[in-house]
Design a protein around this motif. Sequence first.
Motif, PDB file in Angstrom:
ATOM      1  N   VAL A 260       0.861  -1.176   0.000  1.00  0.00           N
ATOM      2  CA  VAL A 260       0.000   0.000   0.000  1.00  0.00           C
ATOM      3  C   VAL A 260       0.900   1.229   0.000  1.00  0.00           C
ATOM      4  N   ARG A 261       0.527   2.242  -0.787  1.00  0.00           N
ATOM      5  CA  ARG A 261       1.352   3.433  -0.943  1.00  0.00           C
ATOM      6  C   ARG A 261       0.495   4.684  -0.752  1.00  0.00           C
ATOM      7  N   GLY A 262       1.051   5.645  -0.035  1.00  0.00           N
ATOM      8  CA  GLY A 262       0.431   6.951   0.096  1.00  0.00           C
ATOM      9  C   GLY A 262       1.329   8.000  -0.540  1.00  0.00           C
ATOM     10  N   GLU A 263       0.733   8.947  -1.295  1.00  0.00           N
ATOM     11  CA  GLU A 263       1.507   9.966  -1.994  1.00  0.00           C
ATOM     12  C   GLU A 263       0.864  11.343  -1.842  1.00  0.00           C
ATOM     13  N   TRP A 264       1.711  12.353  -1.764  1.00  0.00           N
ATOM     14  CA  TRP A 264       1.274  13.745  -1.768  1.00  0.00           C
ATOM     15  C   TRP A 264       2.150  14.499  -2.746  1.00  0.00           C
ATOM     16  N   LEU A 265       1.555  15.039  -3.811  1.00  0.00           N
ATOM     17  CA  LEU A 265       2.285  15.746  -4.858  1.00  0.00           C
ATOM     18  C   LEU A 265       1.811  17.190  -4.941  1.00  0.00           C
ATOM     19  N   ILE A 266       2.752  18.098  -5.125  1.00  0.00           N
ATOM     20  CA  ILE A 266       2.455  19.515  -5.314  1.00  0.00           C
ATOM     21  C   ILE A 266       3.068  19.946  -6.639  1.00  0.00           C
ATOM     22  N   ARG A 267       2.273  20.577  -7.485  1.00  0.00           N
ATOM     23  CA  ARG A 267       2.734  21.003  -8.807  1.00  0.00           C
ATOM     24  C   ARG A 267       2.445  22.488  -8.985  1.00  0.00           C
ATOM     25  N   ASP A 268       3.459  23.219  -9.450  1.00  0.00           N
ATOM     26  CA  ASP A 268       3.329  24.654  -9.681  1.00  0.00           C
ATOM     27  C   ASP A 268       3.794  24.952 -11.098  1.00  0.00           C
ATOM     28  N   ASN A 269       2.873  25.393 -11.949  1.00  0.00           N
ATOM     29  CA  ASN A 269       3.194  25.670 -13.344  1.00  0.00           C
ATOM     30  C   ASN A 269       3.143  27.177 -13.580  1.00  0.00           C
ATOM     31  N   ARG A 270       4.302  27.740 -13.918  1.00  0.00           N
ATOM     32  CA  ARG A 270       4.387  29.163 -14.249  1.00  0.00           C
ATOM     33  C   ARG A 270       4.454  29.306 -15.759  1.00  0.00           C
ATOM     34  N   SER A 271       3.552  30.103 -16.326  1.00  0.00           N
ATOM     35  CA  SER A 271       3.453  30.223 -17.778  1.00  0.00           C
ATOM     36  C   SER A 271       3.527  31.681 -18.205  1.00  0.00           C
ATOM     37  N   SER A 272       4.079  31.918 -19.401  1.00  0.00           N
ATOM     38  CA  SER A 272       4.114  33.263 -19.967  1.00  0.00           C
ATOM     39  C   SER A 272       2.721  33.731 -20.369  1.00  0.00           C
ATOM     40  N   LEU A 273       1.775  32.792 -20.521  1.00  0.00           N
ATOM     41  CA  LEU A 273       0.375  33.119 -20.807  1.00  0.00           C
ATOM     42  C   LEU A 273      -0.446  32.801 -19.570  1.00  0.00           C
ATOM     43  N   ALA A 274      -1.091  33.793 -19.022  1.00  0.00           N
ATOM     44  CA  ALA A 274      -1.718  33.677 -17.702  1.00  0.00           C
ATOM     45  C   ALA A 274      -2.691  32.518 -17.596  1.00  0.00           C
ATOM     46  N   GLN A 275      -3.399  32.191 -18.679  1.00  0.00           N
ATOM     47  CA  GLN A 275      -4.424  31.154 -18.592  1.00  0.00           C
ATOM     48  C   GLN A 275      -3.847  29.762 -18.336  1.00  0.00           C
ATOM     49  N   TYR A 276      -2.534  29.598 -18.545  1.00  0.00           N
ATOM     50  CA  TYR A 276      -1.930  28.279 -18.360  1.00  0.00           C
ATOM     51  C   TYR A 276      -1.163  28.144 -17.038  1.00  0.00           C
ATOM     52  N   GLY A 277      -1.134  29.180 -16.234  1.00  0.00           N
ATOM     53  CA  GLY A 277      -0.498  29.084 -14.930  1.00  0.00           C
ATOM     54  C   GLY A 277      -1.454  28.485 -13.912  1.00  0.00           C
ATOM     55  N   TYR A 278      -0.938  27.596 -13.053  1.00  0.00           N
ATOM     56  CA  TYR A 278      -1.801  26.978 -12.050  1.00  0.00           C
ATOM     57  C   TYR A 278      -0.965  26.363 -10.936  1.00  0.00           C
ATOM     58  N   GLU A 279      -1.622  26.097  -9.834  1.00  0.00           N
ATOM     59  CA  GLU A 279      -1.073  25.302  -8.739  1.00  0.00           C
ATOM     60  C   GLU A 279      -1.995  24.115  -8.522  1.00  0.00           C
ATOM     61  N   ARG A 280      -1.389  22.989  -8.162  1.00  0.00           N
ATOM     62  CA  ARG A 280      -2.188  21.764  -8.066  1.00  0.00           C
ATOM     63  C   ARG A 280      -1.602  20.853  -7.010  1.00  0.00           C
ATOM     64  N   GLN A 281      -2.469  20.289  -6.173  1.00  0.00           N
ATOM     65  CA  GLN A 281      -2.047  19.310  -5.179  1.00  0.00           C
ATOM     66  C   GLN A 281      -2.862  18.034  -5.371  1.00  0.00           C
ATOM     67  N   THR A 282      -2.187  16.911  -5.228  1.00  0.00           N
ATOM     68  CA  THR A 282      -2.840  15.613  -5.382  1.00  0.00           C
ATOM     69  C   THR A 282      -2.484  14.726  -4.197  1.00  0.00           C
ATOM     70  N   PHE A 283      -3.503  14.147  -3.567  1.00  0.00           N
ATOM     71  CA  PHE A 283      -3.331  13.178  -2.518  1.00  0.00           C
ATOM     72  C   PHE A 283      -3.867  11.841  -3.039  1.00  0.00           C
ATOM     73  N   MET A 284      -3.098  10.756  -2.840  1.00  0.00           N
ATOM     74  CA  MET A 284      -3.511   9.477  -3.411  1.00  0.00           C
ATOM     75  C   MET A 284      -3.075   8.323  -2.526  1.00  0.00           C
ATOM     76  N   LEU A 285      -3.952   7.349  -2.381  1.00  0.00           N
ATOM     77  CA  LEU A 285      -3.665   6.107  -1.655  1.00  0.00           C
ATOM     78  C   LEU A 285      -3.878   4.953  -2.619  1.00  0.00           C
ATOM     79  N   THR A 286      -2.869   4.067  -2.722  1.00  0.00           N
ATOM     80  CA  THR A 286      -2.879   2.992  -3.729  1.00  0.00           C
ATOM     81  C   THR A 286      -2.654   1.643  -3.089  1.00  0.00           C
ATOM     82  N   LEU A 287      -3.423   0.654  -3.525  1.00  0.00           N
ATOM     83  CA  LEU A 287      -3.191  -0.751  -3.207  1.00  0.00           C
ATOM     84  C   LEU A 287      -2.664  -1.411  -4.467  1.00  0.00           C
ATOM     85  N   GLU A 288      -1.461  -1.980  -4.389  1.00  0.00           N
ATOM     86  CA  GLU A 288      -0.752  -2.477  -5.578  1.00  0.00           C
ATOM     87  C   GLU A 288      -0.341  -3.927  -5.385  1.00  0.00           C
ATOM     88  N   GLY A 289      -0.570  -4.750  -6.391  1.00  0.00           N
ATOM     89  CA  GLY A 289      -0.200  -6.161  -6.308  1.00  0.00           C
ATOM     90  C   GLY A 289       0.515  -6.629  -7.559  1.00  0.00           C
TER      91      GLY A 289
END
Length: 438
Positions: free
Chosen positions: A407-436
Amino acid sequence: MYWLALFLSLLVLAPVELRAAESDAGLEHFRNGIQSFENGNLQAARAYFESAVAAGLTSSSLFYNLGVTCYQLGDHAAAEVAFRALLDGSNSALARYNLGLVALAKGDREAARDWFEQLVAAGAPEKIRALSVARLNELGDQAALPDGQSEGSGYLAFSGGYDSNIAGLPEAAASREGGVFFDTLVAGTLEQSAGTRSRIALEVAAYAREYPSDGNYDTRVLQGRLGWSEPLKDGERGAVVSVVQSWFDRQSLERRYGVEGYYRWRGCAWAGHADQCGLALAAATVDGGSGFDAYDGQWYRARLHALNDFGSWRFDGEYALEINDRRDLRTTDEFISVSPLHHTLEVAARYRWQPGLVIGALGSIRFSRYQEPHVLVASAGESGHRKDNRLEVGVLAERSLDTRWLVRGEWLIRDNRSSLAQYGYERQTFMLTLEGAF
């Protein structure tokens, strides 16, 4: 990762090999050691097991449990001594496997490789042989299949989590909406020997992500790959052809027909004397689905990868260059480029905190440049050349449940800086995985 977790099945065995000549005191020490181990008192368990040895007890169960306990305490030299005591007995295959794990923990990849190769070549019990093959694959070695023999494996993962800023199409702006998601990944591989050294592999994988709150962002991917590979004295080489079909919001997004060649080798002086390095070159023709003609075109990628183990640490690094030459989105008055040039640098570190438990951190930087400037008239947003700089960092923890599941737990933070304002964003993802893996 799970590659460092000891195979602990013998811990539940009763001391069936005790002889009448062995002392009652030794047997009592052994039982007390088992009880202490089960209670989590490893120092006391080791003391009891060593007292049992001193009292004359010589059962395989005793030496195996002593080896396991010493390993978990980090005394790899003592663990090796205990496991070596079992090499001439009925549990020699299991001892060799764990000696390979001890060698990995000590950072001696060559010794580990030798122990695992012995098990593959000697016809060990199927479960132990399968584990040894997996370890050799993780070391960058391909275990040889007997001529004419085939071998199958499977992978299954279920994930759930939260995405703070759902992204839709590739290279599109983020939605600014958050939501819960569920992922499913199923994959299978069938390998067939092809001559004395080479093998052919057929791989099929299916992936799905669903957002219960907004099905417009649901995605599906189906992939088929046919590959050839050959182990070499210092590594491995191979080639793959693939077909990948993806869907977005139940509509066909694109289909890729690709080819890839790779070479992996051990001992890389140019990468700081890394244990393993790799180079891969790939190309694909892309056909966009109905309504997604802008994605028609070609895709190219070159990757350099390096891996190194230092005791309980594993470090990975990768650089990738990706080139897209797509049709792009053109109308009478507007133009939007979906043909980026990506430079991506990724690093990751994993630490075996204790057997079966791994913690880690990762980071990546991606620089993107688009071939032609965006021209927007009726649509909202800025016009001009698009240039993105994306930073991603994350942490993870993995717990092995047994030899197949984790079982895996993950926390990711993504920050995209763009020269065009509409493509700039911040994003966080929390995920729990069961893997076999099977």
